[in-house]
Write a protein that holds these residues in place. Structure first.
Motif, PDB file in Angstrom:
ATOM      1  N   TYR A  29       2.512   3.056  -2.273  1.00 46.36           N
ATOM      2  CA  TYR A  29       2.378   4.254  -3.224  1.00 46.36           C
ATOM      3  C   TYR A  29       0.998   4.808  -3.233  1.00 46.36           C
ATOM      4  O   TYR A  29       0.546   5.838  -3.355  1.00 46.36           O
ATOM      5  CB  TYR A  29       2.906   3.939  -4.665  1.00 46.36           C
ATOM      6  N   GLN A  30      -0.018   3.723  -2.819  1.00 43.63           N
ATOM      7  CA  GLN A  30      -1.515   4.125  -2.754  1.00 43.63           C
ATOM      8  C   GLN A  30      -1.564   5.210  -1.501  1.00 43.63           C
ATOM      9  O   GLN A  30      -2.231   6.545  -1.649  1.00 43.63           O
ATOM     10  CB  GLN A  30      -2.152   3.238  -2.276  1.00 43.63           C
TER      11      GLN A  30
ATOM     12  N   TYR B 152      -2.362   9.466  -1.843  1.00 47.99           N
ATOM     13  CA  TYR B 152      -3.418  10.132  -1.300  1.00 47.99           C
ATOM     14  C   TYR B 152      -3.059  11.032  -0.067  1.00 47.99           C
ATOM     15  O   TYR B 152      -3.769  12.110  -0.028  1.00 47.99           O
ATOM     16  CB  TYR B 152      -4.377   9.004  -0.609  1.00 47.99           C
TER      17      TYR B 152
ATOM     18  N   GLN C 135       0.902  -1.474   0.095  1.00 48.42           N
ATOM     19  CA  GLN C 135      -0.074   0.008  -0.023  1.00 48.42           C
ATOM     20  C   GLN C 135       0.793   1.279   0.033  1.00 48.42           C
ATOM     21  O   GLN C 135       0.290   2.380   0.034  1.00 48.42           O
ATOM     22  CB  GLN C 135      -0.832  -0.087   1.200  1.00 48.42           C
TER      23      GLN C 135
END
Length: 445
Positions: free
Chosen positions: A258-259, A263, A256
């Motif tokens: 780079y997600q 964001y 997770q």
């Protein structure tokens, strides 16, 4: 203590049937003496005599003590509430913290019965450290910070954030996840932090309320969110706006990275832009991981100069080659001295760096910060802002009122009037608002 605070108005409430009033009084006297020895000014006499109460009547007892002390001090608020709890106290601790921190605005310090009967100097000294930071003092400051020698922190006003999300236990399929963000409130020392917490959708890893906007019938579009509020409180506390942001993010798995970066970095940027046009301080975004299986050992176990007393690697050991990512900026840091078992190094992964830290720069800053943790006199294994965020998120679980915990619907506590948000907007009911004086200390408790 660097800044010992003054506690002149305090009270004690005893929920333990086995502790007589004389024993409780003796304990309070010893604790008051230890606070004075440590560098605080602590009034040896409570505002009202020690009040004994039954654990099942916690709310009634707290309100009684609150009102009785307000009458006695002619409206001046208590600075500290000591609470003696039974060793096995079930939900008492959580209920007490919830009522004190979201309803009455009291700073509380709980002590277990076993420590009251067997008073040790070390225990009292540790409690004194906690009381000092809860009442607004500072226990430790880095020497380099005082003499302005920390690279890329001492030169311009720098704010250091820590963020974490805690999820409900396995098997709980309805209760919300809780996000917490803390941020430093002093510069150049970087030791005091303020924290905000927020409930969000079940098992949601991205922090939803870092930045948000909503429509107000009078003011139109209103900006808010945790990053914005903490930037504002930093400016109030220091008189300067942060010109550099360092963001330690805990609890993100590799899948997770780079997600979360996309964001949350976007939310930080928007929060800055909402305060002033063209306000875009450079951001360094670092993920902290503790849950991994890498262990580090001294090259020669017999060489006592390369291990500490427990046979672990020395605190301050950094590994940033061979076992790290071949192209990305990451390192393992064992910042603490192992006491028991094998030390587990923390893994730091720099996902974004606009401040152009050198590897040595970010490693020494992170290691130095590990010595500023307020609740003990040792270095800790994870950088304190991430540690505090974890503690704040854990504390906020207690803020869910009992009827909410059963049906598991909940949301946001950063002291703003969240009544403007409809409950059904995200299917998550907001947490009760924190009292202003609690935001600075909830994670030290």
């Amino acid at each position: 203590m660097i800044n010992g605070m003054t506690v002149s108005r305090w009270a004690c409430i005893n929920f333990s049937r086995s502790v007589q009033e004389s024993v409780a009084r003796g304990f309070c006297n010893e604790l008051a003496q230890m606070c004075q020895v440590s560098g605080m000014e602590f009034n040896p006499e409570p505002v009202i005599p020690i009040y004994s109460a039954r654990p099942e009547l916690v709310e009634k007892a707290l309100k009684h003590v609150y009102n009785a002390t307000m009458n006695k001090t002619k409206g001046k608020e208590l600075e500290l509430l000591l609470a003696i709890l039974p060793d096995n106290n079930g939900s008492l601790y959580g209920d007490l913290k919830r009522i004190c921190e979201t309803d009455l605005g009291l700073i509380s310090q709980c002590c277990l019965t076993k420590h009251v009967f067997k008073i040790s100097k070390q225990y009292l000294a540790n409690v004194a450290l906690k009381i000092n930071v809860k009442t607004g003092g500072r226990n430790t400051v880095l020497l380099d910070a005082i003499s302005c020698r920390i690279p890329l922190v001492s030169d311009i006003p720098t704010i250091i954030f820590g963020a974490d999300v805690t999820h409900p236990e396995n098997g709980e399929d309805s209760s919300p996840s809780i996000a917490a963000v803390v941020a430093s409130q002093d510069w150049p020392e970087v030791t005091k932090y303020a924290g905000l917490v927020c409930a969000q959708a079940h098992r949601q890893e991205l922090i939803q309320d870092l930045y948000k906007t909503w429509q107000d019938p009078v003011r139109g579009t209103v900006s808010g969110g945790m990053i914005r509020d903490l930037l504002v409180s930093f400016r109030k506390a220091t008189g300067q706006k942060p010109l550099r942001i360092i963001f330690y993010r805990d609890g993100v798995s590799e899948g997770q990275f780079y997600q979360v970066l996309l964001y949350e970095l976007d939310a930080i940027r928007k929060a800055c832009a909402s305060l002033e046009p063209n306000y875009q301080p450079p951001v360094t975004f670092i993920v902290v991981q503790k849950r991994h299986h890498t262990r580090l050992f001294a090259n020669s176990h017999r060489d006592r100069s390369s291990t500490d007393k427990s046979g672990n690697i020395l605190p301050g050991t950094v590994v940033d080659s061979k076992i790290c990512h071949p192209t990305e900026f990451d390192f393992y840091l064992c910042s603490h001295a192992g006491i028991q078992g094998t030390s587990r190094p923390a893994h730091y992964h720099v996902l974004w760096d606009e401040n152009n830290f050198t590897a040595d720069g970010i490693q020494s800053l992170t290691n130095n910060l590990c010595y500023t943790y307020a609740r003990c006199t040792r270095s800790v294994s994870v950088v304190p802002p991430a540690y505090y965020a974890h503690l704040a998120a854990f504390r906020a679980r207690f803020y869910m009122e009992p009827e909410m915990q059963e049906n598991g619907s909940n949301g946001c506590s950063n002291g703003q009037a969240k009544g403007t948000r409809a409950v059904g907007e995200s299917g998550v009911r907001p947490l009760p608002a924190l009292k202003e004086n609690v935001k600075r200390v909830m994670f030290y408790c």
